[in-house]
Design a protein around this motif. Structure first.
Motif, short mmCIF file in Angstrom:
data_model
loop_
_atom_site.label_atom_id
_atom_site.label_comp_id
_atom_site.label_asym_id
_atom_site.label_seq_id
_atom_site.Cartn_x
_atom_site.Cartn_y
_atom_site.Cartn_z
N LYS A 54 -8.07 67.07 -39.35
CA LYS A 54 -7.99 68.26 -40.21
C LYS A 54 -8.26 69.54 -39.43
CE LYS A 54 -9.17 68.32 -44.52
NZ LYS A 54 -9.92 68.29 -45.79
N GLN A 55 -9.25 69.48 -38.51
CA GLN A 55 -9.58 70.66 -37.72
C GLN A 55 -8.43 71.05 -36.80
OE1 GLN A 55 -13.17 69.28 -35.90
NE2 GLN A 55 -14.49 70.00 -37.56
N ILE A 56 -7.82 70.04 -36.16
CA ILE A 56 -6.70 70.30 -35.27
C ILE A 56 -5.53 70.89 -36.05
CG2 ILE A 56 -4.96 69.21 -33.77
CD1 ILE A 56 -7.13 67.15 -33.02
N ALA A 57 -5.25 70.30 -37.22
CA ALA A 57 -4.16 70.78 -38.07
C ALA A 57 -4.39 72.24 -38.48
CB ALA A 57 -4.04 69.90 -39.31
N GLU B 240 -6.27 74.53 -36.93
CA GLU B 240 -6.19 75.42 -35.76
C GLU B 240 -4.74 75.69 -35.35
OE1 GLU B 240 -8.58 77.03 -34.11
OE2 GLU B 240 -10.13 76.30 -35.48
N LEU B 241 -3.90 74.66 -35.47
CA LEU B 241 -2.51 74.80 -35.04
C LEU B 241 -1.57 75.25 -36.16
CD1 LEU B 241 -2.17 71.65 -32.72
CD2 LEU B 241 -2.66 74.01 -32.08
N GLY B 242 -2.09 75.31 -37.37
CA GLY B 242 -1.27 75.77 -38.49
C GLY B 242 -0.21 74.77 -38.92
N VAL B 243 -0.54 73.48 -38.80
CA VAL B 243 0.39 72.43 -39.23
C VAL B 243 -0.35 71.50 -40.18
CG1 VAL B 243 1.75 72.52 -37.10
CG2 VAL B 243 -0.21 70.97 -37.24
N SER B 244 0.37 70.52 -40.77
CA SER B 244 -0.25 69.59 -41.71
C SER B 244 -0.97 68.48 -40.96
CB SER B 244 0.81 68.98 -42.63
OG SER B 244 1.65 68.12 -41.89
N LEU C 142 0.41 62.61 -32.61
CA LEU C 142 -0.48 61.79 -31.78
C LEU C 142 0.02 60.36 -31.67
CD1 LEU C 142 -3.94 63.09 -33.04
CD2 LEU C 142 -2.86 63.56 -30.84
N ASN C 143 0.81 59.94 -32.65
CA ASN C 143 1.40 58.59 -32.64
C ASN C 143 2.76 58.57 -31.95
OD1 ASN C 143 -0.29 56.69 -33.58
ND2 ASN C 143 0.41 56.72 -35.70
N ASP C 144 3.18 59.74 -31.42
CA ASP C 144 4.46 59.86 -30.73
C ASP C 144 5.64 59.52 -31.65
OD1 ASP C 144 5.80 60.65 -28.45
OD2 ASP C 144 6.03 58.61 -27.70
N SER C 145 5.53 59.96 -32.89
CA SER C 145 6.57 59.67 -33.88
C SER C 145 7.86 60.44 -33.57
CB SER C 145 6.08 60.02 -35.28
OG SER C 145 7.14 60.00 -36.21
N PRO C 146 9.02 59.80 -33.72
CA PRO C 146 10.30 60.47 -33.49
C PRO C 146 10.59 61.54 -34.56
CG PRO C 146 10.64 58.25 -34.35
CD PRO C 146 9.20 58.36 -34.02
N GLU C 147 9.82 61.53 -35.64
CA GLU C 147 10.01 62.54 -36.70
C GLU C 147 9.56 63.92 -36.26
OE1 GLU C 147 8.50 61.46 -40.60
OE2 GLU C 147 8.49 59.34 -40.02
N ILE C 148 8.74 63.99 -35.22
CA ILE C 148 8.17 65.26 -34.76
C ILE C 148 8.89 65.73 -33.49
CG2 ILE C 148 6.04 66.45 -34.09
CD1 ILE C 148 6.04 65.33 -36.95
N SER C 149 9.20 67.03 -33.44
CA SER C 149 9.92 67.57 -32.28
C SER C 149 9.06 67.49 -31.02
CB SER C 149 10.30 69.04 -32.54
OG SER C 149 9.14 69.84 -32.58
N GLU C 150 9.73 67.43 -29.87
CA GLU C 150 9.01 67.28 -28.60
C GLU C 150 8.04 68.44 -28.33
OE1 GLU C 150 7.88 64.70 -25.89
OE2 GLU C 150 9.51 64.34 -27.32
N PRO C 151 8.45 69.71 -28.55
CA PRO C 151 7.51 70.81 -28.32
C PRO C 151 6.24 70.70 -29.18
CG PRO C 151 9.74 71.65 -28.51
CD PRO C 151 9.81 70.22 -28.91
N THR C 152 6.41 70.29 -30.44
CA THR C 152 5.25 70.15 -31.32
C THR C 152 4.35 69.02 -30.87
OG1 THR C 152 6.51 70.99 -33.21
CG2 THR C 152 4.50 69.77 -33.71
N LYS C 153 4.96 67.91 -30.43
CA LYS C 153 4.18 66.78 -29.92
C LYS C 153 3.31 67.21 -28.75
CE LYS C 153 7.32 62.94 -30.82
NZ LYS C 153 8.16 61.92 -30.15
N VAL C 154 3.96 67.90 -27.79
CA VAL C 154 3.24 68.33 -26.59
C VAL C 154 2.09 69.27 -26.97
CG1 VAL C 154 3.43 69.66 -24.45
CG2 VAL C 154 5.24 68.02 -25.08
N ARG C 155 2.39 70.20 -27.86
CA ARG C 155 1.39 71.18 -28.29
C ARG C 155 0.19 70.50 -28.93
NH1 ARG C 155 2.08 74.47 -33.29
NH2 ARG C 155 0.51 76.12 -33.30
#
Length: 340
Positions: free
Chosen positions: A8-11, A13-17, A25-38
């Motif tokens: 929740k804290q990470i979400a 701070e980064l302004g995401v859900s 964090l699970n390396d899901s293909p649903e999430i874009s590569e830039p967002t994963k890295v961030r």
């Protein structure tokens, strides 16, 4: 001790859900590569350690229900918990119980603490402070993050979720009508919960019953307070100043006080002075004379709320309409009221 980073804290701070953080964090293909890295770099910076329960929230069940009750001393909530635990156990769920002590701050803190993957959903009765301040954003936030809540007893129309209530309005009408039918005409009403939704509904029921019987409402006989302390101060000398033949008490404290006041005054109960209380603890049956009460069927409320939550948790339907279940109360006639 330094607090641990959470999903929740990470979400926040980064302004995401929270779901986005979990999937990244699970390396899901649903999430874009830039967002994963961030997300992954920020989690590493904060020394985040995955919680085996919290990670992948959407697909993993803890089989644990969080229960938040506002007052441990109220026998009604103890009975509700009995029903919650029974149904949870029958369905293979564990129960984690917390007490808000009527505090909005504590209610928010408990929800924040448990909604990070510790539990699957909540069964909750809103704190007195939250209802008084009309502050429900914390409940809406938890639901929007995907954690279901079932509200019971103290509810609000401002939060869209499943709810379990008793027929507070009808039960108050029935209780007041019972006093009228037994010959009572000067019926006082006592409340220490006038800032709660249930208290307001019960007052409305009292007024409707008097109106339908053609009895004029006497404001001097209405003691509607927001705390037990205020009630005790305001009602000192009440029976010396007012001639009444009955009291309808809307909560456990005022029910006991109504009986105590009549006994202290030396009134004959129920011949001169009748009492119906919204309470059904063991003491109401064992006191002398015993107290007539509106029984709220606490175990049934707890059982129904837990069934509704488990049904929602285990449903495979993507659309699931919210519903409100109404549990019927029962007037239990004892020695504090005249027989019909």
């Amino acid at each position: 001790m330094k607090s641990k980073a959470t999903l929740k804290q990470i979400a926040k701070e980064l302004g995401v859900s929270v779901s986005t953080v979990s999937k990244a964090l699970n390396d899901s293909p649903e999430i874009s590569e830039p967002t994963k890295v961030r997300v992954q770099e920020y989690a590493k910076l904060k020394k985040y350690k995955p919680n085996s329960i919290g990670l992948n929230l959407k697909n993993r069940s803890t089989k644990t229900i969080g229960v938040i009750i506002p007052n441990i001393l109220n026998s009604f909530f103890a009975k509700v918990f009995k029903g919650i635990e029974k149904v949870a156990d029958e369905n293979g769920y564990k129960v984690l119980t917390c007490i808000s002590n009527e505090s909005l701050e504590k209610e928010i803190a408990i929800l924040d603490m448990l909604s990070n993957g510790t539990i699957d959903g909540f069964v909750l009765s809103i704190s007195q402070e939250a209802q008084k301040l009309h502050e429900f954003e914390h409940l809406k936030s938890i639901i929007s993050e995907g954690t279901p809540i079932v509200l019971f007893d103290r509810i609000t129309d401002e939060v869209n979720c499943d709810k379990v209530v008793v027929d507070d309005l009808d039960s108050a009408i029935n209780a007041t009508q019972h006093l009228i039918k037994t010959g009572c005409k000067k019926i006082a009403i006592f409340s220490a919960i006038n800032n709660l939704s249930v208290g307001k509904l019960r007052v409305e029921g009292y007024k409707k019953a008097l109106e339908s019987a053609g009895i004029k409402l006497d404001e001097k006989l209405m003691f509607l307070c927001e705390s037990t302390e205020d009630f005790d101060k305001q009602t000192q000398g009440f029976l010396d100043a007012n001639k009444v033949d009955a009291v309808f008490a809307l909560d456990e404290h005022t029910s006991g006080m109504a009986m105590k006041m009549g006994i202290k005054k030396g009134l004959k109960i129920p011949e001169e002075y009748s009492v119906i209380g919204f309470a059904d603890g063991v003491w109401s049956r064992r006191m002398t004379p015993s107290l007539s009460t509106v029984s709220q069927h606490g175990p049934e409320i707890g059982a129904e709320a837990t069934k509704m939550l488990i049904e929602r948790l285990e449903s495979k339907e993507e659309t699931f309409n919210y519903r409100t279940s109404v549990i019927k109360t029962e007037l239990r006639q004892r020695d504090s009221t005249r027989k019909l």
